[in-house]
Design a protein around this motif. Sequence first.
Motif, PDB file in Angstrom:
ATOM      1  N   VAL A  10       0.855  -1.188   0.000  1.00 50.23           N
ATOM      2  CA  VAL A  10       0.000   0.000   0.000  1.00 50.23           C
ATOM      3  C   VAL A  10       0.891   1.238   0.000  1.00 50.23           C
ATOM      4  O   VAL A  10       1.870   1.316   0.744  1.00 50.23           O
ATOM      5  N   MET A  11       0.541   2.220  -0.829  1.00 49.66           N
ATOM      6  CA  MET A  11       1.310   3.465  -0.858  1.00 49.66           C
ATOM      7  C   MET A  11       0.753   4.435   0.183  1.00 49.66           C
ATOM      8  O   MET A  11      -0.450   4.680   0.230  1.00 49.66           O
ATOM      9  N   HIS A  12       1.649   4.973   1.007  1.00 51.55           N
ATOM     10  CA  HIS A  12       1.247   5.959   2.021  1.00 51.55           C
ATOM     11  C   HIS A  12       2.017   7.252   1.757  1.00 51.55           C
ATOM     12  O   HIS A  12       3.247   7.254   1.680  1.00 51.55           O
ATOM     13  N   LYS A  13       1.287   8.347   1.612  1.00 48.60           N
ATOM     14  CA  LYS A  13       1.911   9.639   1.303  1.00 48.60           C
ATOM     15  C   LYS A  13       2.182  10.403   2.594  1.00 48.60           C
ATOM     16  O   LYS A  13       1.366  10.435   3.506  1.00 48.60           O
ATOM     17  N   LEU A  14       3.336  11.054   2.646  1.00 49.45           N
ATOM     18  CA  LEU A  14       3.752  11.824   3.810  1.00 49.45           C
ATOM     19  C   LEU A  14       3.502  13.315   3.583  1.00 49.45           C
ATOM     20  O   LEU A  14       3.312  13.751   2.445  1.00 49.45           O
ATOM     21  N   PRO A  15       3.502  14.122   4.642  1.00 45.89           N
ATOM     22  CA  PRO A  15       3.142  15.546   4.537  1.00 45.89           C
ATOM     23  C   PRO A  15       4.013  16.356   3.581  1.00 45.89           C
ATOM     24  O   PRO A  15       3.565  17.362   3.033  1.00 45.89           O
ATOM     25  N   ASP A  16       5.265  15.925   3.368  1.00 46.48           N
ATOM     26  CA  ASP A  16       6.172  16.698   2.519  1.00 46.48           C
ATOM     27  C   ASP A  16       6.116  16.285   1.056  1.00 46.48           C
ATOM     28  O   ASP A  16       6.880  16.799   0.232  1.00 46.48           O
ATOM     29  N   GLY A  17       5.204  15.348   0.720  1.00 48.43           N
ATOM     30  CA  GLY A  17       5.121  14.877  -0.650  1.00 48.43           C
ATOM     31  C   GLY A  17       5.899  13.595  -0.898  1.00 48.43           C
ATOM     32  O   GLY A  17       5.801  13.004  -1.976  1.00 48.43           O
ATOM     33  N   SER A  18       6.698  13.171   0.074  1.00 42.52           N
ATOM     34  CA  SER A  18       7.363  11.875  -0.038  1.00 42.52           C
ATOM     35  C   SER A  18       6.314  10.781   0.086  1.00 42.52           C
ATOM     36  O   SER A  18       5.213  11.015   0.578  1.00 42.52           O
ATOM     37  N   HIS A  72       4.850  -2.858   2.777  1.00 41.44           N
ATOM     38  CA  HIS A  72       4.404  -4.241   2.751  1.00 41.44           C
ATOM     39  C   HIS A  72       3.398  -4.469   3.879  1.00 41.44           C
ATOM     40  O   HIS A  72       3.237  -3.616   4.764  1.00 41.44           O
ATOM     41  N   ASP A  73       2.737  -5.624   3.862  1.00 44.20           N
ATOM     42  CA  ASP A  73       1.757  -5.912   4.904  1.00 44.20           C
ATOM     43  C   ASP A  73       2.414  -5.907   6.283  1.00 44.20           C
ATOM     44  O   ASP A  73       3.547  -6.359   6.456  1.00 44.20           O
ATOM     45  N   ASN A  74       1.690  -5.370   7.245  1.00 47.61           N
ATOM     46  CA  ASN A  74       2.114  -5.241   8.643  1.00 47.61           C
ATOM     47  C   ASN A  74       3.215  -4.205   8.872  1.00 47.61           C
ATOM     48  O   ASN A  74       3.653  -4.023  10.017  1.00 47.61           O
ATOM     49  N   ALA A  75       3.650  -3.511   7.828  1.00 47.04           N
ATOM     50  CA  ALA A  75       4.601  -2.423   8.041  1.00 47.04           C
ATOM     51  C   ALA A  75       3.873  -1.258   8.721  1.00 47.04           C
ATOM     52  O   ALA A  75       2.682  -1.046   8.498  1.00 47.04           O
ATOM     53  N   ALA A  76       4.575  -0.522   9.567  1.00 44.37           N
ATOM     54  CA  ALA A  76       3.959   0.585  10.309  1.00 44.37           C
ATOM     55  C   ALA A  76       4.870   1.800  10.291  1.00 44.37           C
ATOM     56  O   ALA A  76       6.097   1.676  10.317  1.00 44.37           O
ATOM     57  N   ILE A  77       4.235   2.980  10.251  1.00 48.26           N
ATOM     58  CA  ILE A  77       4.998   4.227  10.246  1.00 48.26           C
ATOM     59  C   ILE A  77       4.286   5.251  11.114  1.00 48.26           C
ATOM     60  O   ILE A  77       3.052   5.260  11.196  1.00 48.26           O
ATOM     61  N   GLN A 102       8.950  19.320  11.249  1.00 44.97           N
ATOM     62  CA  GLN A 102       9.650  20.498  11.766  1.00 44.97           C
ATOM     63  C   GLN A 102      10.314  21.264  10.625  1.00 44.97           C
ATOM     64  O   GLN A 102      10.496  20.746   9.522  1.00 44.97           O
ATOM     65  N   LYS A 103      10.693  22.514  10.903  1.00 43.82           N
ATOM     66  CA  LYS A 103      11.269  23.369   9.868  1.00 43.82           C
ATOM     67  C   LYS A 103      12.658  22.931   9.454  1.00 43.82           C
ATOM     68  O   LYS A 103      13.098  23.220   8.343  1.00 43.82           O
ATOM     69  N   ASP A 104      13.375  22.241  10.366  1.00 43.22           N
ATOM     70  CA  ASP A 104      14.761  21.890  10.064  1.00 43.22           C
ATOM     71  C   ASP A 104      14.983  20.406   9.808  1.00 43.22           C
ATOM     72  O   ASP A 104      16.087  19.990   9.459  1.00 43.22           O
ATOM     73  N   LYS A 105      13.940  19.568   9.957  1.00 41.25           N
ATOM     74  CA  LYS A 105      14.112  18.145   9.705  1.00 41.25           C
ATOM     75  C   LYS A 105      12.761  17.459   9.551  1.00 41.25           C
ATOM     76  O   LYS A 105      11.728  17.969   9.974  1.00 41.25           O
ATOM     77  N   ARG A 106      12.784  16.277   8.926  1.00 44.56           N
ATOM     78  CA  ARG A 106      11.589  15.456   8.743  1.00 44.56           C
ATOM     79  C   ARG A 106      11.891  14.089   9.361  1.00 44.56           C
ATOM     80  O   ARG A 106      12.737  13.357   8.860  1.00 44.56           O
ATOM     81  N   THR A 107      11.212  13.762  10.443  1.00 41.05           N
ATOM     82  CA  THR A 107      11.523  12.545  11.189  1.00 41.05           C
ATOM     83  C   THR A 107      10.331  11.596  11.223  1.00 41.05           C
ATOM     84  O   THR A 107       9.211  12.010  11.503  1.00 41.05           O
ATOM     85  N   VAL A 108      10.582  10.306  10.932  1.00 46.04           N
ATOM     86  CA  VAL A 108       9.545   9.281  11.021  1.00 46.04           C
ATOM     87  C   VAL A 108      10.110   8.078  11.766  1.00 46.04           C
ATOM     88  O   VAL A 108      11.333   7.882  11.836  1.00 46.04           O
ATOM     89  N   THR A 109       9.215   7.266  12.317  1.00 39.56           N
ATOM     90  CA  THR A 109       9.582   5.984  12.911  1.00 39.56           C
ATOM     91  C   THR A 109       8.946   4.895  12.064  1.00 39.56           C
ATOM     92  O   THR A 109       7.770   4.985  11.703  1.00 39.56           O
ATOM     93  N   PHE A 110       9.732   3.855  11.738  1.00 40.70           N
ATOM     94  CA  PHE A 110       9.248   2.843  10.798  1.00 40.70           C
ATOM     95  C   PHE A 110       9.632   1.446  11.255  1.00 40.70           C
ATOM     96  O   PHE A 110      10.712   1.227  11.814  1.00 40.70           O
ATOM     97  N   SER A 111       8.717   0.486  10.999  1.00 41.04           N
ATOM     98  CA  SER A 111       9.010  -0.925  11.231  1.00 41.04           C
ATOM     99  C   SER A 111       8.381  -1.736  10.114  1.00 41.04           C
ATOM    100  O   SER A 111       7.375  -1.332   9.522  1.00 41.04           O
ATOM    101  N   GLY A 112       8.944  -2.889   9.810  1.00 44.87           N
ATOM    102  CA  GLY A 112       8.464  -3.704   8.702  1.00 44.87           C
ATOM    103  C   GLY A 112       9.307  -3.472   7.465  1.00 44.87           C
ATOM    104  O   GLY A 112      10.483  -3.124   7.553  1.00 44.87           O
ATOM    105  N   GLU A 113       8.702  -3.649   6.288  1.00 41.75           N
ATOM    106  CA  GLU A 113       9.429  -3.430   5.039  1.00 41.75           C
ATOM    107  C   GLU A 113       8.706  -2.406   4.181  1.00 41.75           C
ATOM    108  O   GLU A 113       7.476  -2.445   4.048  1.00 41.75           O
ATOM    109  N   GLY A 114       9.464  -1.477   3.601  1.00 41.99           N
ATOM    110  CA  GLY A 114       8.859  -0.457   2.771  1.00 41.99           C
ATOM    111  C   GLY A 114       9.869   0.186   1.839  1.00 41.99           C
ATOM    112  O   GLY A 114      11.062   0.245   2.146  1.00 41.99           O
ATOM    113  N   PHE A 115       9.381   0.666   0.712  1.00 43.58           N
ATOM    114  CA  PHE A 115      10.218   1.361  -0.257  1.00 43.58           C
ATOM    115  C   PHE A 115       9.916   2.851  -0.177  1.00 43.58           C
ATOM    116  O   PHE A 115       8.788   3.282  -0.408  1.00 43.58           O
TER     117      PHE A 115
END
Length: 338
Positions: free
Chosen positions: A131-139, A144-149, A156-169
Amino acid sequence: MNQPVPSAFLLEKYLNDQCTAQEKELVEKWYASINGKTDYLDTLSDAEQIHLQEETFAYIKTQIQKTEIKTQTISPTFIWLSGIAASLLIGLGFYFLNQRRENISQIAAFDTKKESISDTIYFRNNEPRMVMHKLPDGSFVWMHDNAAISYPRNFQKDKRTVTFSGEGFFDIAHDKTRPFLIQSGEVKIKVLGTRFNVKALEKQKMLEVSVVSGSVSVSAPGEKSTQEVILKPQQKAFFEPKSKRLTFFEIPSQAKKEIFEPVTIVFEETQLTSVIQQLEQRFDTHILLVNPDMNRCKLTADFEQQSLPVILEMLCTSLEASYTMSENTILIDGKACK
């Protein structure tokens, strides 16, 4: 002394073993401070109790009024309330379990595939396909199934931070003023704008990062100091949490591409069996038709620099079919074409 209440985002990290030592200590001290307290609500200030009530009732209201929407997130903010909500809404029947991790699992449970906790967005792919999931910055990230973000509603103005588990492109929008950071367990991945795959599967006990374009920095704690490698296209890094070893090597050239690598391929009234054969020749995957009568279907499409997930989505949309994926095997199911 009362311990500060951890955010639901932090509790989710704790359950996924993604906390730092300091974060883990904070969660466990908080749990120890309230375990067995039936009067926990009374220990909160008047302002905290009012805020707690507002969050609880706001969530209930959204559940009652909830309708199907097309956006990727919803906004309940009560996730951590299950240990104290009985004092507010006895009928909900929330309670603490006896064991610590089971207790916290109840508090931070995410039963739907997408949740938002205040200003934090949480998404889990519960579908048996990518499943494709779009992020606030356009990324965007193909998950894959069971992947989580999880990530802040607004970066933030100076960085874009995410937490991820599973498999994803990941396909990251270029922004040299705001580096993109991915936290996955003990590993941190830093990019400016690139395309790469992350595989952080708990059952494999190893994290893997491979780069398609651009470059990424992968860092992880070592026995004595932080380790770091810079990956270029056709390079891959591995991190073993048990041994604290971070290694990388060149990906050998091969005829078949990984499913997340883009290809250009054209089909003109091509029978589906031939389409499948050509995709299997291009990608490292095996494709099967659940309904053999679909072999009569034909496809006309021009895919320019597209990955297999994109091709599959468009193919299934065209044929009014669906697909499921398990490892490198894909099953396509649909009706026979007339």
